[in-house]
Design an enzyme around this catalytic site. Structure first.
Site, PDB file in Angstrom:
ATOM      1  N   GLU A 160       5.197 -20.893 -12.521  1.00  0.00           N
ATOM      2  CA  GLU A 160       4.398 -22.107 -12.699  1.00  0.00           C
ATOM      3  C   GLU A 160       4.080 -22.795 -11.377  1.00  0.00           C
ATOM      4  O   GLU A 160       3.374 -23.804 -11.363  1.00  0.00           O
ATOM      5  CB  GLU A 160       5.159 -23.098 -13.593  1.00  0.00           C
ATOM      6  CG  GLU A 160       5.274 -22.654 -15.015  1.00  0.00           C
ATOM      7  CD  GLU A 160       6.295 -23.466 -15.766  1.00  0.00           C
ATOM      8  OE1 GLU A 160       5.903 -24.247 -16.640  1.00  0.00           O
ATOM      9  OE2 GLU A 160       7.496 -23.321 -15.474  1.00  0.00           O
ATOM     10  N   ARG A 216      12.783 -21.221 -23.702  1.00  0.00           N
ATOM     11  CA  ARG A 216      12.682 -21.771 -22.352  1.00  0.00           C
ATOM     12  C   ARG A 216      13.551 -23.018 -22.246  1.00  0.00           C
ATOM     13  O   ARG A 216      13.444 -23.926 -23.073  1.00  0.00           O
ATOM     14  CB  ARG A 216      11.237 -22.135 -22.025  1.00  0.00           C
ATOM     15  CG  ARG A 216      11.132 -22.581 -20.572  1.00  0.00           C
ATOM     16  CD  ARG A 216       9.753 -23.042 -20.234  1.00  0.00           C
ATOM     17  NE  ARG A 216       9.460 -24.306 -20.875  1.00  0.00           N
ATOM     18  CZ  ARG A 216       8.269 -24.877 -20.831  1.00  0.00           C
ATOM     19  NH1 ARG A 216       7.268 -24.276 -20.221  1.00  0.00           N
ATOM     20  NH2 ARG A 216       8.054 -26.036 -21.409  1.00  0.00           N
ATOM     21  N   ARG A 246       9.497 -23.853 -26.545  1.00  0.00           N
ATOM     22  CA  ARG A 246       9.766 -24.992 -25.664  1.00  0.00           C
ATOM     23  C   ARG A 246      10.980 -25.763 -26.170  1.00  0.00           C
ATOM     24  O   ARG A 246      11.005 -26.172 -27.328  1.00  0.00           O
ATOM     25  CB  ARG A 246       8.565 -25.931 -25.626  1.00  0.00           C
ATOM     26  CG  ARG A 246       7.350 -25.416 -24.864  1.00  0.00           C
ATOM     27  CD  ARG A 246       6.283 -26.501 -24.843  1.00  0.00           C
ATOM     28  NE  ARG A 246       5.194 -26.208 -23.937  1.00  0.00           N
ATOM     29  CZ  ARG A 246       4.028 -25.665 -24.309  1.00  0.00           C
ATOM     30  NH1 ARG A 246       3.830 -25.339 -25.559  1.00  0.00           N
ATOM     31  NH2 ARG A 246       3.087 -25.468 -23.420  1.00  0.00           N
ATOM     32  N   HIS A 279       1.003 -33.590 -24.497  1.00  0.00           N
ATOM     33  CA  HIS A 279       1.845 -33.626 -25.694  1.00  0.00           C
ATOM     34  C   HIS A 279       1.009 -33.622 -26.976  1.00  0.00           C
ATOM     35  O   HIS A 279       1.239 -32.835 -27.890  1.00  0.00           O
ATOM     36  CB  HIS A 279       2.726 -34.889 -25.644  1.00  0.00           C
ATOM     37  CG  HIS A 279       3.641 -35.018 -26.826  1.00  0.00           C
ATOM     38  ND1 HIS A 279       3.302 -35.724 -27.950  1.00  0.00           N
ATOM     39  CD2 HIS A 279       4.865 -34.488 -27.079  1.00  0.00           C
ATOM     40  CE1 HIS A 279       4.283 -35.653 -28.832  1.00  0.00           C
ATOM     41  NE2 HIS A 279       5.251 -34.912 -28.318  1.00  0.00           N
TER      42      HIS A 279
HETATM   43  C1  PEP Z   1       2.761 -24.019 -18.495  1.00  0.00           C
HETATM   44  O1  PEP Z   1       3.046 -24.750 -17.560  1.00  0.00           O
HETATM   45  O2  PEP Z   1       1.759 -23.278 -18.509  1.00  0.00           O
HETATM   46  C2  PEP Z   1       3.607 -23.993 -19.686  1.00  0.00           C
HETATM   47  C3  PEP Z   1       3.395 -23.130 -20.666  1.00  0.00           C
HETATM   48  O3  PEP Z   1       4.602 -24.927 -19.765  1.00  0.00           O
HETATM   49  P1  PEP Z   1       4.382 -26.430 -20.282  1.00  0.00           P
HETATM   50  O4  PEP Z   1       2.990 -26.527 -20.813  1.00  0.00           O
HETATM   51  O5  PEP Z   1       5.413 -26.691 -21.287  1.00  0.00           O
HETATM   52  O6  PEP Z   1       4.575 -27.186 -19.011  1.00  0.00           O
HETATM   53 MG    MG Z   2       4.926 -25.737 -17.544  1.00  0.00          MG
END
Ligand code: PEP
Ligand code: MG
Length: 762
Positions: free
Chosen positions: A637, A540, A493, A398
């Site tokens: 992912e 997303r 996001r 974060h």
């Molecule tokens: C990832 O998993 O690469 C991604 C872009 O999503 P996040 O970082 O929000 O999990």
């Molecule tokens: Mg991710």
């Protein structure tokens, strides 16, 4: 004044024209050729409300509504909006609007001009979005009937449930809040492109212009190599002129959606800009520089020989020339804490250690925030900080994501910052090397602590066939992100937006406040969709681990999981609780109705095809049909998704985006947020690269767009490999766009060269 052309409006008319209207008026008066239009002032709204006498009726409804009863409030809002929309517009008002619209159409040689209808809030002392109406925009409106209809819709937006609630809470008189409406031509460009008012690399007084046929999308997206013109600003002499073979162009179809078509044979190699066109552009360059007092990066379009300015932003690459980005001169100072460089830049200031959320008010502008790990509740304090240092986390946690987006230098995963660093201690943070120094190092960057790290690497005029997009997590960062010249948003996001609402999204739903949640989402997404329009924005759907929810109001019931990273998150959770994802789909549907057809949907963390199928059904259930009405794609992912990507493609996918942050953690069994294992977390591990390569190749074979939005997409040496695999777009952090664009261009040229050499050797 009821209806006035932009020419008649200045910044002093903000009371009746609203902020947006006054600004457009001011630009027009300065001689900047913004697309023409007019403002229907707040006085017209007032007149409409009183002449039709609906005001009394509306005030009665409001008087009898308990705004704390969400259902009753929503019903009142719906009823009022219906009254406003369905009341016949008095003839005199209608005549004024119709006349202004007809004059606008005539002035641009159209029977019915294609226009945007936007609200323009007049009460500047009210927070804009909460006051409502502010964000209402309808694109590609055509013909008097539609214009009148949408004007009434904008007026009605003043009575969205949350706007009513807000005014009640803050004791604003409903009868004294007004709204203006801007009606502005949407340019159907015959030719379009970009212009830098000076050479963006050297600062030389030469206007650098690129132009191609059709809408500007072809130049901005890099689908076409445009013509290139360097024009000396003083003498007007053309110093360089390169005419390219322009194979494609974009045009608008009936609904205003852009279509890629072939350029007619005879125009492919024709010069786009005549001497006269160049002169117009040069004049515009001078006027714009006079107004903004700085070199500018602009997007322009021409319709029927008229030049229009579509966008202007300062050229920020110039500020950055030779500026230190790291502490090259600081090596003899004591390093007191080491970690991972998570957001580049230098910042110096006084340490404030935050152990608990209720200590956040200790942070003052320019402080260095030191904490175990940041959470969404900390974002307002993070914004005030000059630099951030955490004990925990990796480069995708974060703190890392948010500080990169805010352009704040950040070091994560130090393991000891909260115990080693003390309140009021003066330190310098090097967010590139991942170091914290004792004392203050004065560099250009650390003086202006919130350095423009993100925007300072704005678009250089490099054209790539592979799209270079940007990741956005906070709508407030959209402007900065757009200023990089990125080709769209490859990852918006949802969770940072949702976690920023102050209450658990489920609480909104449990309390019957779905509409409030939907309008909050719209207000967030629209900021991004608008900044980037018509460039694509992939929204997303929500993906937050349960431990990020617990501190929120309504988050008390979140389950305690042993390993939230492997737990109830992403699409698997959304399908268990479909109410939330349906609110997200409803928000996107509403945005499409407003003309923001550039917003696509992407689902996170899928591990089986049934999830994609179910998500698409839920989307269709709200009346938004995947692939037909809206682009629908997914993140890759999990190794599972990468290994059966062909099955997902058979189910139907418009695009795929590689989420390497999660893909790496799930392939290597390394928690991405764990500072103890950070050294083992490697996106370039051959197993991860194999999964990536497989996904890209299978997508390309099947004609499915394949992108990346994980952190690996911001690392040039990895991006180089991905271009070699055939990736169609790369989405990076705003601070990395410039480097990534250069890498992509180089990798593409290498491919061409390699192919040519191979041919020669045959
Ligand atoms: C990832 O998993 O690469 C991604 C872009 O999503 P996040 O970082 O929000 O999990
Ligand atoms: Mg991710």
């Amino acid at each position: 004044m009821f209806v006035a052309k932009f020419e008649k409006i200045s910044k002093d008319d903000i009371d009746i024209a609203g902020g947006k209207g006054a600004n457009l008026g001011e630009l027009t008066q300065a001689g900047i050729p913004v697309p023409p239009g007019f403002v229907i002032t707040s006085e017209t709204y007032e007149k409409f409300m009183s002449d039709t006498e609906i005001n009394t009726n509306i005030m009665d409804i409001l008087k009898n509504t308990d705004v704390n009863d969400t259902k009753a409030l929503q019903e009142a809002s719906d009823k009022i909006k219906e009254i406003i929309i369905n009341t016949k517009m008095p003839q005199d008002i209608e005549t004024m609007i119709v006349e202004a619209y007809n004059q606008l159409s005539q002035s641009v040689d159209e029977d019915d001009a294609d226009v945007a209808v936007r609200s323009s809030a007049t009460a500047e002392d009210l927070p804009d979005a909460s006051f409502a109406g502010q964000q209402d925009t309808y694109l590609h409106v055509k013909g008097v009937d539609q214009v009148l209809e949408y004007v009434q819709k904008v007026w009605a937006s003043l009575f969205e449930a949350r706007a009513i609630f807000y005014r009640e809470e803050n004791d604003f008189d409903h009868e004294k809040v007004y709204i203006a409406v801007c009606v502005q031509q949407m340019v159907q460009a015959e030719k379009a492109g970009v212009m830098f008012t000076v050479n963006p690399s050297t600062g030389e007084e030469v206007a650098m212009i690129e132009g191609s046929w059709g809408l500007g999308e072809s130049v901005v997206s890099g689908d076409v190599t445009p013509d290139h013109y360097d024009v000396d600003k003083k003498s007007g002499k053309i110093e360089t002129l390169t005419v390219s073979d322009k194979k494609f162009m974009y045009i608008n179809d009936d609904k205003g959606t852009s279509l890629k078509v072939e350029v007619p044979e005879e125009k492919r190699n024709e010069r786009v800009l005549s001497d006269e066109d160049l002169k117009k552009l040069l004049d515009m360059a001078k006027t714009i520089e006079d107004l903004y007092k700085k070199p500018m990066d602009t997007e322009w379009a021409m319709q029927k020989g008229r030049l229009y300015l579509l966008q202007a932003r300062p050229i920020t690459t110039l500020d950055n020339v030779d500026e230190p980005t790291s502490s090259d001169n600081a090596t003899d100072l004591d390093v007191i804490v080491k970690g991972l460089g998570a957001s580049p830049g230098m910042a110096a200031g006084s340490v404030k250690v935050i152990f608990d959320l209720d200590e956040l008010d200790k942070i003052e502008d320019g402080d260095i925030m030191v904490t175990a790990m940041t959470t969404p509740d900390m974002v307002p304090a993070m914004k005030k900080s000059a630099g951030i240092v955490t004990d925990e986390g990796g480069v995708t946690c974060h703190a890392s994501i948010i500080s990169r987006e805010l352009g704040i230098p950040c070091v994560v995963g130090t393991g000891e910052a909260t115990s080693t660093l003390k309140d009021s201690q003066e330190v310098t943070v090097d967010g590139k090397k991942g170091l914290v120094y004792e004392g203050i190092i004065k560099t250009e960057e650390s003086q202006s602590s919130q350095s423009e790290t993100s925007t300072s690497q704005a678009a250089a005029p490099i054209i790539t066939v592979t799209d270079v997009k940007v990741n956005v997590s906070m709508p407030e960062a959209a402007k900065k992100a757009a200023a990089t010249g990125a080709d769209g948003v490859g990852l918006l996001r949802a969770e940072h937006m949702m976690l920023g609402l102050g209450a658990h999204p489920k609480k909104f739903i449990d309390d019957g406040k779905e509409d409030e949640l939907i309008s909050e989402l719209i207000n967030g997404i629209i900021k991004v969709a608008d900044e980037f329009y018509p460039r694509p924005v992939w929204y997303r759907t929500m993906d937050a681990p349960t431990d990020e929810f617990v501190t929120m109001e309504g988050g008390e019931n979140e389950p305690i999981e042993h390993n939230p990273m492997l737990g109830w998150r992403g699409i698997r959770r959304e399908l268990d609780e479909p109410e939330l994802i349906q609110c997200e789909f409803k928000a996107i549907k509403k945005l499409h109705e407003k003309g923001y057809t550039n917003v696509g949907i992407m689902i996170p963390l899928s591990q089986n095809v049934a999830e994609l199928k179910k998500a698409k059904e839920l989307c269709a259930d709200v009346g938004l049909i995947p692939h037909k009405d809206v682009e629908f794609g997914m993140m890759v992912e999990t190794p599972a998704a990468a290994l059966i990507i062909e099955d997902y493609i058979a189910e139907g996918l418009d695009f795929v985006s590689l989420g390497t942050n999660d893909l790496t953690q799930y392939t290597l069994a390394i928690d991405r947020n764990n500072e103890f294992t950070a050294k083992n977390y490697k996106e370039e591990h051959p197993a991860v690269m194999k999964l990536i390569e497989r996904t890209i190749k299978i997508c390309v074979e099947n004609g499915v767009t394949c992108s990346i939005c994980g952190q690996a997409g911001s690392v040039p040496r990895i991006v180089e490999k991905l271009v070699g695999f055939g990736i169609t777009s790369v989405s990076s952090n705003a601070d990395a766009i410039s480097d990534v664009r250069k890498t992509v261009a180089k990798a593409e040229q290498k491919l061409i060269l390699d192919a040519a050499r191979e041919q020669l050797n045959k």
